[in-house]
Write a protein that holds these residues in place. Structure first.
Motif, PDB file in Angstrom:
ATOM      1  N   SER A   1     192.412 -15.173 -46.441  1.00  0.00           N
ATOM      2  CA  SER A   1     192.762 -16.592 -46.281  1.00  0.00           C
ATOM      3  C   SER A   1     191.506 -17.466 -46.315  1.00  0.00           C
ATOM      4  O   SER A   1     191.512 -18.580 -45.824  1.00  0.00           O
ATOM      5  N   LEU A   2     190.435 -16.937 -46.910  1.00  0.00           N
ATOM      6  CA  LEU A   2     189.172 -17.671 -46.945  1.00  0.00           C
ATOM      7  C   LEU A   2     189.210 -18.795 -47.970  1.00  0.00           C
ATOM      8  O   LEU A   2     189.870 -18.695 -49.003  1.00  0.00           O
ATOM      9  N   GLY A   3     188.466 -19.847 -47.690  1.00  0.00           N
ATOM     10  CA  GLY A   3     188.296 -20.931 -48.642  1.00  0.00           C
ATOM     11  C   GLY A   3     187.266 -20.541 -49.689  1.00  0.00           C
ATOM     12  O   GLY A   3     186.657 -19.464 -49.624  1.00  0.00           O
ATOM     13  N   LEU A   4     187.052 -21.420 -50.646  1.00  0.00           N
ATOM     14  CA  LEU A   4     186.137 -21.123 -51.750  1.00  0.00           C
ATOM     15  C   LEU A   4     184.718 -20.854 -51.257  1.00  0.00           C
ATOM     16  O   LEU A   4     184.094 -19.866 -51.647  1.00  0.00           O
ATOM     17  N   LYS A   5     184.200 -21.702 -50.379  1.00  0.00           N
ATOM     18  CA  LYS A   5     182.826 -21.530 -49.899  1.00  0.00           C
ATOM     19  C   LYS A   5     182.675 -20.235 -49.109  1.00  0.00           C
ATOM     20  O   LYS A   5     181.708 -19.493 -49.300  1.00  0.00           O
ATOM     21  N   GLU A   6     183.637 -19.950 -48.235  1.00  0.00           N
ATOM     22  CA  GLU A   6     183.560 -18.741 -47.420  1.00  0.00           C
ATOM     23  C   GLU A   6     183.640 -17.491 -48.290  1.00  0.00           C
ATOM     24  O   GLU A   6     182.926 -16.519 -48.075  1.00  0.00           O
ATOM     25  N   ALA A   7     184.524 -17.509 -49.300  1.00  0.00           N
ATOM     26  CA  ALA A   7     184.651 -16.373 -50.209  1.00  0.00           C
ATOM     27  C   ALA A   7     183.372 -16.184 -51.011  1.00  0.00           C
ATOM     28  O   ALA A   7     182.901 -15.056 -51.203  1.00  0.00           O
ATOM     29  N   LYS A   8     182.770 -17.290 -51.470  1.00  0.00           N
ATOM     30  CA  LYS A   8     181.520 -17.205 -52.229  1.00  0.00           C
ATOM     31  C   LYS A   8     180.409 -16.647 -51.349  1.00  0.00           C
ATOM     32  O   LYS A   8     179.640 -15.788 -51.780  1.00  0.00           O
ATOM     33  N   ASP A   9     180.338 -17.115 -50.107  1.00  0.00           N
ATOM     34  CA  ASP A   9     179.322 -16.617 -49.169  1.00  0.00           C
ATOM     35  C   ASP A   9     179.501 -15.121 -48.912  1.00  0.00           C
ATOM     36  O   ASP A   9     178.525 -14.371 -48.835  1.00  0.00           O
ATOM     37  N   LEU A  10     180.743 -14.683 -48.789  1.00  0.00           N
ATOM     38  CA  LEU A  10     181.022 -13.260 -48.571  1.00  0.00           C
ATOM     39  C   LEU A  10     180.544 -12.440 -49.766  1.00  0.00           C
ATOM     40  O   LEU A  10     179.870 -11.429 -49.616  1.00  0.00           O
ATOM     41  N   VAL A  11     180.870 -12.907 -50.982  1.00  0.00           N
ATOM     42  CA  VAL A  11     180.472 -12.186 -52.193  1.00  0.00           C
ATOM     43  C   VAL A  11     178.954 -12.200 -52.348  1.00  0.00           C
ATOM     44  O   VAL A  11     178.351 -11.174 -52.680  1.00  0.00           O
ATOM     45  N   ASP A  12     178.325 -13.341 -52.084  1.00  0.00           N
ATOM     46  CA  ASP A  12     176.866 -13.432 -52.203  1.00  0.00           C
ATOM     47  C   ASP A  12     176.160 -12.565 -51.164  1.00  0.00           C
ATOM     48  O   ASP A  12     175.067 -12.081 -51.400  1.00  0.00           O
ATOM     49  N   GLY A  13     176.786 -12.363 -50.016  1.00  0.00           N
ATOM     50  CA  GLY A  13     176.168 -11.610 -48.937  1.00  0.00           C
ATOM     51  C   GLY A  13     176.495 -10.125 -48.939  1.00  0.00           C
ATOM     52  O   GLY A  13     176.264  -9.440 -47.952  1.00  0.00           O
ATOM     53  N   ALA A  14     177.051  -9.628 -50.049  1.00  0.00           N
ATOM     54  CA  ALA A  14     177.447  -8.209 -50.120  1.00  0.00           C
ATOM     55  C   ALA A  14     176.248  -7.329 -49.793  1.00  0.00           C
ATOM     56  O   ALA A  14     175.130  -7.675 -50.127  1.00  0.00           O
ATOM     57  N   PRO A  15     176.428  -6.228 -49.110  1.00  0.00           N
ATOM     58  CA  PRO A  15     177.684  -5.584 -48.708  1.00  0.00           C
ATOM     59  C   PRO A  15     178.281  -6.204 -47.448  1.00  0.00           C
ATOM     60  O   PRO A  15     177.585  -6.396 -46.463  1.00  0.00           O
ATOM     61  N   LYS A  16     179.551  -6.543 -47.542  1.00  0.00           N
ATOM     62  CA  LYS A  16     180.288  -7.131 -46.421  1.00  0.00           C
ATOM     63  C   LYS A  16     181.733  -6.670 -46.479  1.00  0.00           C
ATOM     64  O   LYS A  16     182.283  -6.454 -47.551  1.00  0.00           O
ATOM     65  N   PRO A  17     182.380  -6.547 -45.317  1.00  0.00           N
ATOM     66  CA  PRO A  17     183.792  -6.171 -45.308  1.00  0.00           C
ATOM     67  C   PRO A  17     184.673  -7.333 -45.774  1.00  0.00           C
ATOM     68  O   PRO A  17     184.466  -8.466 -45.354  1.00  0.00           O
ATOM     69  N   VAL A  18     185.623  -7.028 -46.644  1.00  0.00           N
ATOM     70  CA  VAL A  18     186.575  -8.029 -47.116  1.00  0.00           C
ATOM     71  C   VAL A  18     187.816  -7.977 -46.235  1.00  0.00           C
ATOM     72  O   VAL A  18     188.306  -8.990 -45.770  1.00  0.00           O
ATOM     73  N   LEU A  19     188.323  -6.776 -46.007  1.00  0.00           N
ATOM     74  CA  LEU A  19     189.475  -6.558 -45.135  1.00  0.00           C
ATOM     75  C   LEU A  19     189.106  -5.496 -44.110  1.00  0.00           C
ATOM     76  O   LEU A  19     188.422  -4.530 -44.444  1.00  0.00           O
ATOM     77  N   GLU A  20     189.578  -5.662 -42.896  1.00  0.00           N
ATOM     78  CA  GLU A  20     189.283  -4.690 -41.849  1.00  0.00           C
ATOM     79  C   GLU A  20     190.575  -4.203 -41.207  1.00  0.00           C
ATOM     80  O   GLU A  20     191.527  -4.963 -41.050  1.00  0.00           O
ATOM     81  N   ASN A  21     190.590  -2.920 -40.864  1.00  0.00           N
ATOM     82  CA  ASN A  21     191.710  -2.293 -40.160  1.00  0.00           C
ATOM     83  C   ASN A  21     193.041  -2.472 -40.878  1.00  0.00           C
ATOM     84  O   ASN A  21     194.030  -2.897 -40.291  1.00  0.00           O
ATOM     85  N   VAL A  22     193.056  -2.157 -42.181  1.00  0.00           N
ATOM     86  CA  VAL A  22     194.297  -2.207 -42.945  1.00  0.00           C
ATOM     87  C   VAL A  22     194.742  -0.786 -43.258  1.00  0.00           C
ATOM     88  O   VAL A  22     193.934   0.154 -43.230  1.00  0.00           O
ATOM     89  N   ASP A  23     196.032  -0.610 -43.559  1.00  0.00           N
ATOM     90  CA  ASP A  23     196.525   0.737 -43.851  1.00  0.00           C
ATOM     91  C   ASP A  23     196.019   1.209 -45.218  1.00  0.00           C
ATOM     92  O   ASP A  23     195.469   0.446 -45.996  1.00  0.00           O
ATOM     93  N   LYS A  24     196.198   2.485 -45.498  1.00  0.00           N
ATOM     94  CA  LYS A  24     195.649   3.121 -46.704  1.00  0.00           C
ATOM     95  C   LYS A  24     196.158   2.456 -47.980  1.00  0.00           C
ATOM     96  O   LYS A  24     195.390   2.204 -48.898  1.00  0.00           O
ATOM     97  N   ASP A  25     197.465   2.156 -48.035  1.00  0.00           N
ATOM     98  CA  ASP A  25     198.031   1.543 -49.245  1.00  0.00           C
ATOM     99  C   ASP A  25     197.412   0.175 -49.525  1.00  0.00           C
ATOM    100  O   ASP A  25     197.045  -0.127 -50.658  1.00  0.00           O
ATOM    101  N   ALA A  26     197.301  -0.661 -48.489  1.00  0.00           N
ATOM    102  CA  ALA A  26     196.711  -1.987 -48.654  1.00  0.00           C
ATOM    103  C   ALA A  26     195.237  -1.883 -49.040  1.00  0.00           C
ATOM    104  O   ALA A  26     194.751  -2.648 -49.883  1.00  0.00           O
ATOM    105  N   ALA A  27     194.526  -0.928 -48.453  1.00  0.00           N
ATOM    106  CA  ALA A  27     193.108  -0.739 -48.770  1.00  0.00           C
ATOM    107  C   ALA A  27     192.934  -0.295 -50.222  1.00  0.00           C
ATOM    108  O   ALA A  27     192.067  -0.807 -50.940  1.00  0.00           O
TER     109      ALA A  27
END
Length: 129
Positions: A86-112
């Motif tokens: 549910s991230l906005g454009l800036k937050e998503a860009k910051d996450l991608v630029d700051g890799a390695p970073k978690p995108v999703l946490e504590n999700v089931d195997k199928d969703a992962a």
């Protein structure tokens, strides 16, 4: 100024938007000359090392999808991160630029697996933990 209890502070944070909370964290870091990310990384690493033997004995049911590299198609990866979160454009860009970073946490195997497939399809390098 009246001193707020922990519960009152948490109630105030719950009313804030993600952007307001992000700005608060930045201001807090600047004011007190600290970094909020460092203690989290240390705590996560310590917790993972301590629980490593227990995790090996039982099958893992929750996974973290970690973006390790954006690749050549960074814009496509940002779009996929926004679609998965549910991230906005800036937050998503910051996450991608700051890799390695978690995108999703504590999700089931199928969703992962689905998230990993989508991000890899966009050109990213992804790891499941």
């Amino acid at each position: 100024m009246a001193k707020l209890s922990t519960e009152e502070l948490l109630d105030q944070f719950k009313e804030m938007t993600l952007i307001e909370l992000s700005e608060f964290v930045k201001e807090f870091e600047d004011t007190f000359n600290v970094t909020a990310a460092a203690p989290v990384a240390v705590a996560a690493a310590g917790g993972a090392a301590a629980g490593g033997a227990a995790d090996a004995a039982e099958e893992k049911s929750e996974f973290d999808v970690v973006l390790t590299a954006a690749g050549d198609k960074k814009i496509q990866v940002i779009k996929e991160v926004r679609a998965l979160t549910s991230l906005g454009l800036k937050e998503a860009k910051d996450l991608v630029d700051g890799a390695p970073k978690p995108v999703l946490e504590n999700v089931d195997k199928d969703a992962a697996d689905k998230a990993k497939e989508q991000l890899e399809g966009a050109g990213a390098t992804v790891e499941l933990k």
